[in-house]
Design an enzyme around this catalytic site. Structure first.
Site, PDB file in Angstrom:
ATOM      1  N   GLY A  91       7.187  -0.670  -2.474  1.00 38.95           N
ATOM      2  CA  GLY A  91       7.083  -1.884  -2.578  1.00 38.95           C
ATOM      3  C   GLY A  91       6.062  -2.564  -1.937  1.00 38.95           C
ATOM      4  O   GLY A  91       5.172  -1.783  -1.265  1.00 38.95           O
ATOM      5  N   ARG A  94       1.797  -4.507   1.972  1.00 42.61           N
ATOM      6  CA  ARG A  94       0.957  -4.933   2.927  1.00 42.61           C
ATOM      7  C   ARG A  94       0.459  -6.526   1.877  1.00 42.61           C
ATOM      8  O   ARG A  94      -0.686  -6.752   1.973  1.00 42.61           O
ATOM      9  CB  ARG A  94      -0.359  -4.520   3.421  1.00 42.61           C
ATOM     10  CG  ARG A  94      -0.950  -3.581   2.152  1.00 42.61           C
ATOM     11  CD  ARG A  94      -2.356  -3.203   2.684  1.00 42.61           C
ATOM     12  NE  ARG A  94      -2.832  -2.248   1.610  1.00 42.61           N
ATOM     13  CZ  ARG A  94      -4.129  -2.122   1.343  1.00 42.61           C
ATOM     14  NH1 ARG A  94      -4.990  -2.841   1.999  1.00 42.61           N
ATOM     15  NH2 ARG A  94      -4.558  -1.518   0.223  1.00 42.61           N
ATOM     16  N   LYS A 114      -3.144 -10.161  -0.060  1.00 40.99           N
ATOM     17  CA  LYS A 114      -3.258  -8.609   0.173  1.00 40.99           C
ATOM     18  C   LYS A 114      -3.621  -8.532   1.587  1.00 40.99           C
ATOM     19  O   LYS A 114      -4.673  -9.153   1.943  1.00 40.99           O
ATOM     20  CB  LYS A 114      -4.168  -8.070  -0.693  1.00 40.99           C
ATOM     21  CG  LYS A 114      -3.490  -6.393  -0.904  1.00 40.99           C
ATOM     22  CD  LYS A 114      -4.406  -5.740  -2.037  1.00 40.99           C
ATOM     23  CE  LYS A 114      -4.592  -4.373  -2.156  1.00 40.99           C
ATOM     24  NZ  LYS A 114      -5.093  -3.856  -3.189  1.00 40.99           N
ATOM     25  N   ASP A 126       1.067  -1.314   9.055  1.00 35.83           N
ATOM     26  CA  ASP A 126       0.774  -2.412   9.742  1.00 35.83           C
ATOM     27  C   ASP A 126       0.852  -3.702   9.061  1.00 35.83           C
ATOM     28  O   ASP A 126       0.838  -4.816   9.412  1.00 35.83           O
ATOM     29  CB  ASP A 126      -0.271  -2.534  10.789  1.00 35.83           C
ATOM     30  CG  ASP A 126      -1.723  -2.303   9.835  1.00 35.83           C
ATOM     31  OD1 ASP A 126      -1.609  -2.382   8.600  1.00 35.83           O
ATOM     32  OD2 ASP A 126      -2.840  -2.148  10.738  1.00 35.83           O
ATOM     33  N   ARG A 184       5.182  -3.470 -12.661  1.00 37.46           N
ATOM     34  CA  ARG A 184       4.774  -2.376 -12.632  1.00 37.46           C
ATOM     35  C   ARG A 184       5.668  -1.371 -13.334  1.00 37.46           C
ATOM     36  O   ARG A 184       7.037  -1.397 -13.322  1.00 37.46           O
ATOM     37  CB  ARG A 184       4.385  -1.575 -11.206  1.00 37.46           C
ATOM     38  CG  ARG A 184       3.511  -2.698 -10.286  1.00 37.46           C
ATOM     39  CD  ARG A 184       3.897  -2.546  -8.740  1.00 37.46           C
ATOM     40  NE  ARG A 184       3.205  -3.508  -8.221  1.00 37.46           N
ATOM     41  CZ  ARG A 184       2.294  -3.351  -7.445  1.00 37.46           C
ATOM     42  NH1 ARG A 184       1.530  -2.019  -7.512  1.00 37.46           N
ATOM     43  NH2 ARG A 184       1.496  -4.197  -6.782  1.00 37.46           N
ATOM     44  N   ASP A 253       3.239   3.406  -9.695  1.00 38.23           N
ATOM     45  CA  ASP A 253       3.168   1.984  -9.205  1.00 38.23           C
ATOM     46  C   ASP A 253       1.998   1.374  -9.145  1.00 38.23           C
ATOM     47  O   ASP A 253       1.786  -0.112  -9.193  1.00 38.23           O
ATOM     48  CB  ASP A 253       3.681   2.071  -7.734  1.00 38.23           C
ATOM     49  CG  ASP A 253       2.622   3.022  -6.819  1.00 38.23           C
ATOM     50  OD1 ASP A 253       2.550   4.282  -7.188  1.00 38.23           O
ATOM     51  OD2 ASP A 253       1.853   2.386  -5.964  1.00 38.23           O
ATOM     52  N   ASN A 254       0.890   1.900  -9.780  1.00 39.38           N
ATOM     53  CA  ASN A 254      -0.335   1.362  -9.807  1.00 39.38           C
ATOM     54  C   ASN A 254      -0.784   0.878 -11.145  1.00 39.38           C
ATOM     55  O   ASN A 254      -1.999   0.999 -11.865  1.00 39.38           O
ATOM     56  CB  ASN A 254      -1.511   2.028  -9.120  1.00 39.38           C
ATOM     57  CG  ASN A 254      -1.387   1.974  -7.623  1.00 39.38           C
ATOM     58  OD1 ASN A 254      -0.736   1.119  -7.230  1.00 39.38           O
ATOM     59  ND2 ASN A 254      -2.031   2.975  -7.065  1.00 39.38           N
TER      60      ASN A 254
HETATM   61  P1  AMP Z   1      -1.679   1.701  -2.583  1.00 38.83           P
HETATM   62  O1  AMP Z   1      -2.283   3.318  -2.163  1.00 38.83           O
HETATM   63  O2  AMP Z   1      -2.393   0.719  -2.168  1.00 38.83           O
HETATM   64  O3  AMP Z   1      -1.065   1.643  -3.928  1.00 38.83           O
HETATM   65  O4  AMP Z   1      -0.334   1.685  -1.384  1.00 38.83           O
HETATM   66  C1  AMP Z   1       0.892   2.644  -1.670  1.00 38.83           C
HETATM   67  C2  AMP Z   1       2.014   2.063  -0.796  1.00 38.83           C
HETATM   68  O5  AMP Z   1       1.531   2.031   0.473  1.00 38.83           O
HETATM   69  C3  AMP Z   1       2.408   0.806  -1.113  1.00 38.83           C
HETATM   70  O6  AMP Z   1       3.813   0.367  -1.283  1.00 38.83           O
HETATM   71  C4  AMP Z   1       1.528  -0.137  -0.007  1.00 38.83           C
HETATM   72  O7  AMP Z   1       2.156  -1.432   0.006  1.00 38.83           O
HETATM   73  C5  AMP Z   1       1.717   0.514   1.038  1.00 38.83           C
HETATM   74  N1  AMP Z   1       0.686   0.319   2.097  1.00 38.83           N
HETATM   75  C6  AMP Z   1      -0.561   0.601   1.965  1.00 38.83           C
HETATM   76  N2  AMP Z   1      -1.218   0.079   3.093  1.00 38.83           N
HETATM   77  C7  AMP Z   1      -0.338  -0.440   3.858  1.00 38.83           C
HETATM   78  C8  AMP Z   1      -0.377  -0.991   5.131  1.00 38.83           C
HETATM   79  N3  AMP Z   1      -1.557  -1.238   5.849  1.00 38.83           N
HETATM   80  N4  AMP Z   1       0.792  -1.382   5.716  1.00 38.83           N
HETATM   81  C9  AMP Z   1       2.002  -1.290   5.040  1.00 38.83           C
HETATM   82  N5  AMP Z   1       1.899  -0.775   3.579  1.00 38.83           N
HETATM   83  C10 AMP Z   1       0.991  -0.360   3.134  1.00 38.83           C
HETATM   84 MG    MG Z   2      -0.526   0.389  -4.975  1.00 39.13          MG
END
Ligand code: AMP
Ligand code: MG
Length: 487
Positions: A91, A94, A114, A126, A184, A253-254
């Site tokens: 989900g 951030r 973002k 966070d 996605r 998810d990406n």
């Molecule tokens: P990503 O690697 O950017 O695809 O992120 C993987 C998951 O981690 C997704 O659900 C993001 O929303 C969550 N996520 C990444 N960084 C943060 C953060 N600083 N705070 C909260 N959730 C995060």
């Molecule tokens: Mg992602």
């Protein structure tokens, strides 16, 4: 709250008509003393937004999440996904959706921040982003757009005085991401895992209506939809391979349903041609290495197909047959797109059976002599065969003669051949040392000159301009480069 409707927001929510399991309402975390460090004028215009108003105080406050546009109901989207092969609930942890912007030419784009604070899906995170990774996404996504590769876009980057705690204390950044949608493969996986068939169907109908309305209400709509997503992903990854782009985190998810590149974390462009190239600091097994990208995309769309099985046929065996046939076509779509792209890179207008061999021979030699991927094609385009050991090799000389003979069979003028090659081989890609320099200047010295200059040259990488030539020198030796899932 200030009235900021003069900015040109024209929101029209459709995603929130989905069952409520697909989102949670969200609150934007205000930013202290926000300043706008990057703004995409041409994208603002495409969106029907007033660039001047948006860059003035009220606009900056909106982009920082301090004031809401009219009609905006911020939400975080729910999704799951396979991360490095393991299925988990994810989900928007951030990211927060402001709304769907209807543009003057009647297109619909998600406007998403973002780094705008915690949401229902933040888990231990966070919800914030540091300025460096947001600037990095801005550069990479706009570079991809310049390379004619489908991608989410970046409208603006805001910097605030709030601290973000990582290994160091960093400055907070907020990126405005613009996407055809944020649906996605992982959204469908979430629907199946946490909902029922009706939820998957609601999502599929929504996606078809939004992205592929031609299939709507036909008897084969879900099979057509699946085939289209498979095709779009095959074409997308072929485009990545053709420019040496490594996404770095091809988790399900990406991967978007629209076929846009999304989530610029540890991505980077390959220098020397080596299929096992990995830049991501956490990809120890090389799962998402350059050479694995097509197979991983194929694996990801198979996970997507699984979610649609109940919609493909009420008889499960039949549904599996349909899905299998469509998934197996990925390889063909990919190869055709890749070969067509390679032909253009070599100035070939027509198709000959022997082209596969011709292309493979060059690729093999590039790998053996560790030739720089993009510079090799640039040298062929300019016919200046210098600077690579490859060009002195016997294999290359034999190949070069073969290529010349093949070119002569085309009956095209050398001008036409060069024109095709110039429009297929970028003169500039955002090489690692250039991106690092831009980010170091910006983050450590608050100096955005180099980043601005680089971004303007990346706007049209096929211009082969004087400014682009200035970026050509690659530092030797190339130091090992690592990128991070920077948050
Ligand atoms: P990503 O690697 O950017 O695809 O992120 C993987 C998951 O981690 C997704 O659900 C993001 O929303 C969550 N996520 C990444 N960084 C943060 C953060 N600083 N705070 C909260 N959730 C995060
Ligand atoms: Mg992602």
């Amino acid at each position: 709250m200030p009235n900021n409707n003069n900015i040109g927001w024209n929101f029209d929510e459709t995603y929130t008509n989905l069952p409520s399991m697909f989102y949670s309402t969200a609150k934007l975390d205000p930013a202290t003393n926000p300043t706008i460090v990057f703004f995409n004028d041409s994208l603002a215009k495409e969106l029907g937004l007033d660039a001047n108003v948006l860059q003035a105080d009220d606009g900056v406050n909106t982009l920082a999440g301090n004031s809401l546009p009219n009609n905006s109901m911020p939400i975080a989207q729910a999704y799951a996904g396979h991360q490095f092969g393991n299925f988990t609930m994810l989900g928007d942890g951030r990211a927060i959706m402001l709304g769907e912007q209807l543009t003057p030419d009647e297109k619909r784009y998600d406007i998403q921040f973002k780094g705008s604070g915690r949401t229902a899906y933040s888990r231990g995170g966070d919800g914030f982003a540091a300025i460096g990774p947001m600037l990095r996404e801005y550069i990479m996504s706009e570079a991809m757009h310049g390379l004619n590769i489908p991608t989410t876009r970046s409208l603006a980057v805001i910097k605030s005085d709030d601290p973000v705690y990582r290994d160091d204390v960093l400055s907070r950044g907020i990126l405005t991401r613009v996407a055809k949608s944020h649906l996605r493969v992982g959204t469908f996986q979430y629907a199946l895992a946490y909902g029922d068939v009706a939820d998957v169907q609601a999502l599929a109908d929504y996606a078809i209506n939004r992205h592929y309305p031609d299939f709507k209400n036909t008897s084969t709509q879900y099979a057509d939809f699946l085939r289209k997503v498979v095709k779009q992903q095959a074409y997308l990854v072929a485009k990545w391979q053709l420019v040496g782009f490594i996404h770095g985190v091809m988790n399900t998810d990406n991967m978007t349903i629209s076929g846009e590149t999304i989530d610029y974390g540890p991505c980077a462009f390959m220098n020397s041609f080596a299929p096992n190239t990995v830049f991501s600091s956490i990809d120890h097994q090389g799962r998402y290495a350059y050479g694995n990208q097509p197979a991983i995309a194929n694996w990801n769309v198979a996970r997507f197909a699984e979610t649609l099985l109940p919609l493909l046929d009420s008889d499960q065996d039949k549904a599996v047959e349909i899905a299998k046939e469509i998934i197996s076509s990925f390889q063909m779509y990919f190869s055709n797109a890749w070969l067509a792209g390679m032909r253009s890179k070599l100035g070939l207008f027509t198709t000959k059976e022997t082209d596969n061999d011709l292309i493979s021979e060059l690729v093999r030699a590039m790998e053996k002599y560790q030739a720089d991927y993009n510079d090799t094609f640039l040298a062929l385009t300019r016919d200046t065969l210098e600077g690579e050991v490859l060009f002195q090799s016997e294999e290359f000389n034999t190949w070069y003669q073969r290529w010349q003979t093949r070119l002569q069979e085309e009956n095209k003028s050398s001008d036409e051949v060069v024109r095709l090659m110039r429009s297929s081989n970028p003169a500039l890609i955002p090489r690692n040392h250039l991106v690092e320099r831009a980010l170091t200047d910006a983050v450590e010295h608050d100096n955005y000159d180099f980043m601005n200059y680089l971004l303007s040259a990346l706007k049209n990488p096929f211009a082969h301009s004087q400014a682009q030539a200035e970026f050509e020198k690659i530092p030797v030796p190339q130091t090992p480069y690592q990128t991070y899932c920077g948050t």
